[in-house]
Design a protein around this motif. Structure first.
Motif, PDB file in Angstrom:
ATOM      1  N   PRO A  27      -4.833   5.640   5.717  1.00 31.16           N
ATOM      2  CA  PRO A  27      -3.488   5.114   5.967  1.00 31.16           C
ATOM      3  C   PRO A  27      -3.468   3.654   6.407  1.00 31.16           C
ATOM      4  O   PRO A  27      -2.501   2.947   6.157  1.00 31.16           O
ATOM      5  N   ARG A  28      -4.538   3.174   7.045  1.00 33.52           N
ATOM      6  CA  ARG A  28      -4.594   1.769   7.473  1.00 33.52           C
ATOM      7  C   ARG A  28      -4.652   0.841   6.266  1.00 33.52           C
ATOM      8  O   ARG A  28      -4.171  -0.290   6.321  1.00 33.52           O
ATOM      9  N   VAL A  29      -5.250   1.305   5.176  1.00 39.75           N
ATOM     10  CA  VAL A  29      -5.347   0.519   3.947  1.00 39.75           C
ATOM     11  C   VAL A  29      -4.150   0.804   3.041  1.00 39.75           C
ATOM     12  O   VAL A  29      -3.515  -0.108   2.526  1.00 39.75           O
ATOM     13  N   ALA A  30      -3.842   2.085   2.867  1.00 40.19           N
ATOM     14  CA  ALA A  30      -2.803   2.507   1.922  1.00 40.19           C
ATOM     15  C   ALA A  30      -1.451   1.867   2.208  1.00 40.19           C
ATOM     16  O   ALA A  30      -0.722   1.524   1.274  1.00 40.19           O
ATOM     17  N   VAL A  31      -1.111   1.685   3.468  1.00 39.03           N
ATOM     18  CA  VAL A  31       0.188   1.109   3.812  1.00 39.03           C
ATOM     19  C   VAL A  31       0.352  -0.298   3.230  1.00 39.03           C
ATOM     20  O   VAL A  31       1.472  -0.741   2.965  1.00 39.03           O
ATOM     21  N   SER A 124       0.345 -15.553  -7.924  1.00 38.57           N
ATOM     22  CA  SER A 124       1.338 -15.030  -6.999  1.00 38.57           C
ATOM     23  C   SER A 124       0.865 -13.699  -6.423  1.00 38.57           C
ATOM     24  O   SER A 124      -0.070 -13.077  -6.936  1.00 38.57           O
ATOM     25  N   LEU A 125       1.527 -13.294  -5.359  1.00 35.90           N
ATOM     26  CA  LEU A 125       1.226 -12.015  -4.721  1.00 35.90           C
ATOM     27  C   LEU A 125       2.425 -11.600  -3.905  1.00 35.90           C
ATOM     28  O   LEU A 125       3.340 -12.398  -3.666  1.00 35.90           O
ATOM     29  N   THR A 126       2.424 -10.348  -3.485  1.00 40.91           N
ATOM     30  CA  THR A 126       3.416  -9.873  -2.533  1.00 40.91           C
ATOM     31  C   THR A 126       2.676  -9.239  -1.360  1.00 40.91           C
ATOM     32  O   THR A 126       1.570  -8.710  -1.516  1.00 40.91           O
ATOM     33  N   VAL A 127       3.301  -9.320  -0.200  1.00 39.49           N
ATOM     34  CA  VAL A 127       2.716  -8.769   1.017  1.00 39.49           C
ATOM     35  C   VAL A 127       3.855  -8.260   1.891  1.00 39.49           C
ATOM     36  O   VAL A 127       4.928  -8.867   1.939  1.00 39.49           O
ATOM     37  N   VAL A 128       3.621  -7.146   2.560  1.00 37.89           N
ATOM     38  CA  VAL A 128       4.637  -6.559   3.420  1.00 37.89           C
ATOM     39  C   VAL A 128       4.687  -7.320   4.747  1.00 37.89           C
ATOM     40  O   VAL A 128       3.651  -7.583   5.370  1.00 37.89           O
ATOM     41  N   ASP A 129       5.899  -7.694   5.150  1.00 43.77           N
ATOM     42  CA  ASP A 129       6.087  -8.353   6.438  1.00 43.77           C
ATOM     43  C   ASP A 129       5.515  -7.457   7.535  1.00 43.77           C
ATOM     44  O   ASP A 129       5.724  -6.244   7.528  1.00 43.77           O
ATOM     45  N   LEU A 152      12.928  -4.047   1.842  1.00 41.85           N
ATOM     46  CA  LEU A 152      12.633  -3.357   0.580  1.00 41.85           C
ATOM     47  C   LEU A 152      11.636  -2.219   0.745  1.00 41.85           C
ATOM     48  O   LEU A 152      11.657  -1.259  -0.016  1.00 41.85           O
ATOM     49  N   VAL A 153      10.754  -2.324   1.738  1.00 38.04           N
ATOM     50  CA  VAL A 153       9.640  -1.386   1.849  1.00 38.04           C
ATOM     51  C   VAL A 153       9.788  -0.556   3.126  1.00 38.04           C
ATOM     52  O   VAL A 153       9.978  -1.104   4.218  1.00 38.04           O
ATOM     53  N   TRP A 154       9.672   0.761   2.972  1.00 29.56           N
ATOM     54  CA  TRP A 154       9.758   1.671   4.111  1.00 29.56           C
ATOM     55  C   TRP A 154       8.356   1.866   4.676  1.00 29.56           C
ATOM     56  O   TRP A 154       7.467   2.362   3.993  1.00 29.56           O
ATOM     57  N   VAL A 155       8.117   1.440   5.922  1.00 30.20           N
ATOM     58  CA  VAL A 155       6.808   1.534   6.560  1.00 30.20           C
ATOM     59  C   VAL A 155       6.968   2.131   7.949  1.00 30.20           C
ATOM     60  O   VAL A 155       7.711   1.580   8.767  1.00 30.20           O
ATOM     61  N   ALA A 156       6.287   3.229   8.192  1.00 29.64           N
ATOM     62  CA  ALA A 156       6.208   3.839   9.519  1.00 29.64           C
ATOM     63  C   ALA A 156       7.575   3.972  10.191  1.00 29.64           C
ATOM     64  O   ALA A 156       7.757   3.611  11.349  1.00 29.64           O
ATOM     65  N   GLY A 157       8.535   4.468   9.445  1.00 28.23           N
ATOM     66  CA  GLY A 157       9.843   4.756  10.026  1.00 28.23           C
ATOM     67  C   GLY A 157      10.810   3.598  10.081  1.00 28.23           C
ATOM     68  O   GLY A 157      11.849   3.686  10.746  1.00 28.23           O
ATOM     69  N   GLY A 158      10.497   2.499   9.394  1.00 27.10           N
ATOM     70  CA  GLY A 158      11.424   1.368   9.397  1.00 27.10           C
ATOM     71  C   GLY A 158      11.308   0.522   8.139  1.00 27.10           C
ATOM     72  O   GLY A 158      10.310   0.581   7.426  1.00 27.10           O
ATOM     73  N   TRP A 159      12.340  -0.263   7.879  1.00 29.68           N
ATOM     74  CA  TRP A 159      12.373  -1.121   6.706  1.00 29.68           C
ATOM     75  C   TRP A 159      11.670  -2.439   6.995  1.00 29.68           C
ATOM     76  O   TRP A 159      11.805  -3.003   8.069  1.00 29.68           O
ATOM     77  N   ARG A 160      10.915  -2.911   6.009  1.00 32.86           N
ATOM     78  CA  ARG A 160      10.222  -4.203   6.111  1.00 32.86           C
ATOM     79  C   ARG A 160      10.545  -5.033   4.878  1.00 32.86           C
ATOM     80  O   ARG A 160      10.771  -4.524   3.792  1.00 32.86           O
TER      81      ARG A 160
END
Length: 183
Positions: A27-31, A124-129, A152-160
């Motif tokens: 999960p530390r990588v997959a997120v 280019s790349l994308t990265v989650v805030d 745009l991205v749902w992470v650990a119970g919140g939007w990022r």
């Protein structure tokens, strides 16, 4: 096969499935590498990873030169239309190989390779805030934030936000010349 100071970049082999599956099940990588739900993935649900391997412009397994330990993977994902010469870069390192400078080593190699050998105009790349270490790494390599897709991205119970970053060939050339002059 390519090498850097400490790493080997080689083609995917079917025997790599176990290591790739472990990345997607950590999960530390997959997120940071999947926008899907973070759930256990079995080998029979591994087809989306294999699709990425098959459809990538370049997909490399990363191994340590000394001992051959699996480090992760890096890829240039397919883009629509080749005329714009945009390479979309991705990287995933196993948690055991974080904080060792491998991201910097891989990033510099891949960006340089995109410009010098794939005739790319931009990478280019994308990265989650919230992935602050990755964002700092990308900025150190020379990427700049170009925009955001808000919440745009749902992470650990919140939007990022999903952050869009890029580097242009002339920016890389200028940066490379400065590095050469310093050494």
């Amino acid at each position: 096969m390519f090498t850097t100071k400490r790493l080997r970049f080689r083609a995917y082999q079917p025997s790599d499935q176990t290591n790739l599956l472990a990345l997607y099940n950590d999960p530390r990588v997959a997120v940071n590498i999947s926008h899907g739900f973070i759930i256990p993935i079995s080998i029979d649900r591994f087809d989306h990873v294999l699709k990425m391997v098959k459809e990538s412009v370049m997909f490399c397994i990363l191994e340590e030169l000394d001992g051959g330990a699996f480090v992760g993977f890096t890829t240039f994902l397919p883009v629509s239309g080749h005329k714009d010469r945009n390479a979309t870069w991705g990287i995933a390192l196993s948690h055991d190989h974080w904080h060792k400078g491998y991201g910097w080593e891989v990033g510099n190699f891949m960006v340089d390779y995109a410009f010098r050998h794939l005739a790319s105009h931009r990478v280019s790349l994308t990265v989650v805030d919230g992935n602050d270490r990755a964002i700092a790494l990308y900025k150190k390599i020379g990427f700049v934030e170009e925009g955001r897709s808000r919440k745009l991205v749902w992470v650990a119970g919140g939007w990022r936000d999903l952050i869009h970053m890029g580097i242009l060939d002339d920016e890389w050339e200028t940066q490379s010349q400065r590095e050469t002059q310093r050494h």
